[in-house]
Design a protein around this motif. Structure first.
Motif, short mmCIF file in Angstrom:
data_model
loop_
_atom_site.label_atom_id
_atom_site.label_comp_id
_atom_site.label_asym_id
_atom_site.label_seq_id
_atom_site.Cartn_x
_atom_site.Cartn_y
_atom_site.Cartn_z
N GLY A 35 0.78 -1.23 0.00
CA GLY A 35 0.00 0.00 0.00
C GLY A 35 0.81 1.27 0.00
N ASP A 36 2.05 1.22 -0.51
CA ASP A 36 2.95 2.38 -0.46
C ASP A 36 3.18 3.02 -1.82
OD1 ASP A 36 4.40 0.35 -1.62
OD2 ASP A 36 6.05 0.37 -0.18
N ASN A 37 2.37 2.66 -2.81
CA ASN A 37 2.50 3.17 -4.18
C ASN A 37 3.76 2.71 -4.88
OD1 ASN A 37 0.03 4.63 -4.25
ND2 ASN A 37 0.99 6.28 -3.08
N TYR A 38 4.40 1.68 -4.34
CA TYR A 38 5.52 1.04 -5.02
C TYR A 38 5.09 -0.36 -5.46
CZ TYR A 38 8.89 4.72 -4.02
OH TYR A 38 9.57 5.91 -4.00
N GLY A 39 4.14 -0.36 -6.38
CA GLY A 39 3.63 -1.61 -6.94
C GLY A 39 4.10 -1.78 -8.37
N CYS A 40 3.16 -2.01 -9.28
CA CYS A 40 3.55 -2.22 -10.67
C CYS A 40 2.42 -1.83 -11.62
CB CYS A 40 3.95 -3.68 -10.91
SG CYS A 40 2.65 -4.87 -10.52
N LYS A 41 2.79 -1.63 -12.85
CA LYS A 41 1.84 -1.45 -13.94
C LYS A 41 1.84 -2.70 -14.80
CE LYS A 41 1.88 3.60 -14.49
NZ LYS A 41 0.60 3.76 -13.81
N LEU A 42 0.70 -2.96 -15.44
CA LEU A 42 0.57 -4.06 -16.37
C LEU A 42 0.33 -3.46 -17.75
CD1 LEU A 42 -1.76 -6.39 -14.27
CD2 LEU A 42 0.74 -6.35 -14.32
N GLU A 43 1.11 -3.89 -18.73
CA GLU A 43 1.05 -3.34 -20.09
C GLU A 43 1.37 -4.45 -21.09
OE1 GLU A 43 2.74 1.16 -19.32
OE2 GLU A 43 4.16 -0.49 -19.18
N CYS A 44 1.27 -4.13 -22.36
CA CYS A 44 1.61 -5.07 -23.42
C CYS A 44 2.92 -4.65 -24.09
CB CYS A 44 0.51 -5.15 -24.47
SG CYS A 44 -1.02 -5.90 -23.86
N PRO A 45 3.78 -5.61 -24.42
CA PRO A 45 5.07 -5.28 -25.04
C PRO A 45 5.05 -5.37 -26.56
CG PRO A 45 5.09 -7.57 -24.39
CD PRO A 45 3.70 -7.04 -24.04
N SER A 46 6.14 -4.90 -27.14
CA SER A 46 6.40 -5.10 -28.57
C SER A 46 7.20 -6.39 -28.71
CB SER A 46 7.20 -3.92 -29.13
OG SER A 46 7.58 -4.16 -30.46
N ILE A 47 6.66 -7.36 -29.41
CA ILE A 47 7.33 -8.65 -29.59
C ILE A 47 7.45 -8.94 -31.08
CG2 ILE A 47 7.26 -11.13 -29.14
CD1 ILE A 47 7.58 -9.66 -26.57
N HIS A 48 8.68 -8.94 -31.58
CA HIS A 48 8.94 -9.34 -32.96
C HIS A 48 9.55 -10.74 -32.97
CE1 HIS A 48 8.10 -5.71 -35.49
NE2 HIS A 48 8.01 -5.18 -34.28
N ALA A 49 9.90 -11.23 -34.14
CA ALA A 49 10.29 -12.63 -34.29
C ALA A 49 11.51 -12.99 -33.45
CB ALA A 49 10.54 -12.93 -35.76
N GLY A 50 12.53 -12.14 -33.44
CA GLY A 50 13.74 -12.46 -32.71
C GLY A 50 13.52 -12.52 -31.22
N LEU A 51 12.95 -11.46 -30.67
CA LEU A 51 12.67 -11.43 -29.24
C LEU A 51 11.66 -12.51 -28.87
CD1 LEU A 51 13.06 -10.09 -26.50
CD2 LEU A 51 11.28 -8.45 -27.10
N GLY A 52 10.67 -12.72 -29.75
CA GLY A 52 9.68 -13.75 -29.48
C GLY A 52 10.29 -15.14 -29.40
N ALA A 53 11.18 -15.45 -30.33
CA ALA A 53 11.84 -16.75 -30.33
C ALA A 53 12.71 -16.92 -29.09
CB ALA A 53 12.67 -16.93 -31.60
N THR A 54 13.37 -15.84 -28.68
CA THR A 54 14.18 -15.89 -27.47
C THR A 54 13.31 -16.21 -26.26
OG1 THR A 54 15.73 -14.28 -28.39
CG2 THR A 54 15.77 -14.59 -26.01
N GLY A 55 12.14 -15.57 -26.19
CA GLY A 55 11.23 -15.85 -25.08
C GLY A 55 10.71 -17.27 -25.10
N VAL A 56 10.41 -17.76 -26.28
CA VAL A 56 9.91 -19.13 -26.41
C VAL A 56 10.95 -20.14 -25.95
CG1 VAL A 56 9.31 -20.91 -28.12
CG2 VAL A 56 8.21 -18.67 -28.21
N ALA A 57 12.23 -19.82 -26.17
CA ALA A 57 13.29 -20.74 -25.76
C ALA A 57 13.25 -21.02 -24.26
CB ALA A 57 14.65 -20.16 -26.15
N GLY A 58 12.84 -20.04 -23.49
CA GLY A 58 12.74 -20.23 -22.05
C GLY A 58 11.45 -20.89 -21.60
N LEU A 59 10.53 -21.08 -22.54
CA LEU A 59 9.22 -21.66 -22.21
C LEU A 59 9.00 -23.00 -22.89
CD1 LEU A 59 7.11 -18.40 -22.64
CD2 LEU A 59 7.57 -19.56 -20.48
N SER A 60 10.07 -23.60 -23.38
CA SER A 60 9.91 -24.85 -24.10
C SER A 60 11.13 -25.73 -23.89
CB SER A 60 9.73 -24.58 -25.60
OG SER A 60 10.82 -23.85 -26.11
N LYS A 61 10.98 -27.00 -24.23
CA LYS A 61 12.09 -27.94 -24.18
C LYS A 61 12.93 -27.79 -25.44
CE LYS A 61 8.99 -31.10 -21.75
NZ LYS A 61 8.24 -32.37 -21.84
N PRO A 62 14.23 -28.10 -25.36
CA PRO A 62 15.07 -28.00 -26.56
C PRO A 62 14.59 -28.94 -27.67
CG PRO A 62 16.40 -28.23 -24.57
CD PRO A 62 14.99 -28.50 -24.17
#
Length: 566
Positions: free
Chosen positions: A351-378
């Motif tokens: 309750g101290d105003n040090y929380g967070c915001k929720l938003e949507c990011p920009s995800i293109h193929a390179g960054l998207g593939a990098t993120g998928v690598a951490g969410l999948s098996k090799p």
């Protein structure tokens, strides 16, 4: 690029189609002339003001001072790229436009840091989300840090002025599929959500170039510094001058007064030359990584030892989810990336105003593939998930960090970042991750996960028709997220906002610069960027940076009399 078609990723438009779109929209590129073309040997020059950095803070300072009749030189260590020199390709944009090619991190590599490293600074790559400084932050800075003008019309008027110049609008904003799902999920979960104002020339559905503003704004759809304040500086009755590929080694000063800068510049012969600038005012606007580094290299007294301290990073974690087969594809790289925001978690778990915001990011193929690598098996599983990239939706959790880190110099005089996610800020991030998971689930996704590697692949949820089972699965995932937490090397954390390392304050004992942005120890030396924030801003910092820079520039103009050479 050869595999783009397999992913359903069209990539950037060819240059001729981009140029045609600009022409149809009536947008004309301004070609900035660089001082480098006249440099063939070591050189000394005189100006009323030298501005170090061409991002949000430096651009406003340059425009305000040049339009007031002062002789201004803007120095940028990155390269200036004309629109024809940018391809819009994600990897090439990282190399050209981002600090150190997008490879900055904290020293323990626990947090990746993205910052602008080109002419125009962060405005060249940011996502056009224009959030004003929250009222509770302004009050905190006024009361707890003695900076009373933040609670007055002076700062409000500065925000109004910069919003007008970069054409911020909250009317008629269209949302891509990623933001639509986010809004729908917030509403179904009973969470607050609203449109995020944009500094875009076109906010209509399918606006050409809107999805590629993070990779160099070839369409000039975003009202960045090269389209607004830097252009104003160049068009002033005493036009500002500009230099790129110019690394400032130190601010020179004598007997407590700033006298100019020393730098190394790439001349017209392609060789480095020493550049000495004598100036009545020095404006440091290199960003929260490089501004403290420059001040430390300049051997200021720094009696309180605060230069480089108070590093705030708005640490970000990501929730990724997959929509069911047969549902409309998300295609998160199409359309403006960040057009909605939720303040559901802004108060924070304490309750101290040090929380967070929720938003949507920009995800293109390179960054998207990098993120998928951490969410999948090799192997095969990773390949299959990458092929589902068009079906992925993402929500970022952006924490207003209460605790801080530090920028230090290495043996070569370069900045290094030291930062740990505190227990307080971990609690805020967990609160945000829980709500982001519930938002994604409420929007109807079939699987959802976080960047915590211990949790593995996206977790499949029961269908929406199985209400109790689906709710139990979501509760189970939330419990696992809280149990795992954020062990070093086992979670992906990112920062796109750096703040606070040349802290503004009302006392020379507790800050680096005063309320006017002037260094307490060296007169004529001003800092005009996000590094002066007393705390993290709790919102995307562009408008706050622009507003502070506008306010600081008025103080500089009062100190500088009109040039006697006019």
């Amino acid at each position: 690029m050869a595999n783009w078609s397999l992913l359903g990723y069209a990539g950037p438009e060819p240059p001729e189609r981009v140029a045609a779109a600009r022409q149809a929209a009536g947008r004309t590129e301004h070609i900035f002339q660089m001082l480098n073309s006249s440099i063939t040997a070591d050189t000394s020059l005189d100006f009323d003001a030298v501005v170090i950095g061409s991002g949000c803070g430096g651009a406003v300072a340059a425009a305000e001072l040049a339009c007031a009749g002062h002789r201004v030189l803007v120095l940028e260590k990155g390269k200036y790229f004309s629109l024809s020199e940018m391809s819009g390709v994600e990897g090439e944009a990282l190399d050209q436009l981002y600090e150190r090619g997008g490879l900055v991190s904290t020293e323990d590599t626990g947090l990746a840091v993205l910052a602008g490293g080109t002419f125009g600074g962060g405005s060249a790559i940011n996502w056009a989300c224009c959030l004003r400084t929250p009222d509770y932050v302004r009050q905190e800075w006024a009361t707890e840090h003695g900076l009373k003008r933040f609670a007055t019309d002076e700062f409000g008027d500065a925000l109004d002025a910069v919003c007008k110049r970069i054409n911020v609008t909250s009317t008629g904003i269209s949302h891509n599929r990623n933001n639509e799902l986010f809004i729908d999920g917030c509403q179904k979960a009973g969470y607050e959500v609203e449109d995020a104002p944009q500094n875009m020339a076109d906010v209509s559905p399918g606006a050409p170039g809107a999805g590629f503003i993070c990779a160099g704004d070839r369409y000039e759809i975003k009202q960045s510094m090269t389209v607004t304040f830097l252009r104003d500086a160049a068009a002033a009755r005493v036009p500002a001058q500009f230099a790129d590929r110019c690394k400032v080694s130190e601010v020179t000063h004598s007997k407590g007064v700033a006298t100019g800068v020393r730098a190394t510049i790439i001349g017209s012969d392609g060789q480095p030359h020493q550049l000495t600038i004598r100036a009545r005012v020095v404006v440091v606007a290199c960003g929260s990584i490089n501004s403290p580094a420059l001040l430390l290299r300049s051997r200021l007294p720094n009696k309180n030892g605060l230069i480089g301290k108070n590093l705030r990073l708005h640490p970000v974690s990501i929730v990724t989810a997959k929509v069911p087969a047969g549902a409309p594809d998300v295609v998160s790289w199409e359309g403006a990336p960040m057009t909605a925001v939720s303040n559901e978690c802004a108060r924070g778990p304490f309750g101290d105003n040090y929380g967070c915001k929720l938003e949507c990011p920009s995800i293109h193929a390179g960054l998207g593939a990098t993120g998928v690598a951490g969410l999948s098996k090799p192997g095969k599983h990773f390949k299959q998930e990458v092929l589902n990239l068009r079906r992925l939706t993402s929500i970022i959790v952006l924490v207003r960090d209460k605790d801080s880190g530090e920028v230090r110099l290495d043996k070569n005089g370069e900045p290094r970042l030291y930062y740990n996610l505190s227990e307080h800020d971990q609690a805020s991030m967990l609160d945000g991750l829980e709500k982001a998971i519930r938002i994604a689930a409420a929007s109807g996704v079939e699987a959802v996960g976080t960047t915590q590697t211990a949790l593995g692949a996206l977790r499949t949820l029961p269908p929406m028709s199985m209400v109790e089972a689906r709710a139990a699965a979501v509760d189970g995932l939330v419990a696992d997220v809280r149990r795992v937490g954020f062990p070093l090397y086992s979670v992906t954390l990112i920062s796109a906002h750096q703040m606070g390392t040349c802290k503004m304050g009302s006392s020379a004992q507790t800050s680096v610069v005063n309320a006017d942005g002037q260094n307490w120890e060296v007169s004529g030396l001003f800092v005009s960027d996000a590094s002066v924030f007393p705390t993290s801003s709790g919102s995307n910092p562009m408008l706050t940076t622009l507003g502070i820079a506008h306010m600081v520039a008025q103080q500089i103009k009062r100190q500088l009399q009109p040039s006697s050479r006019l």
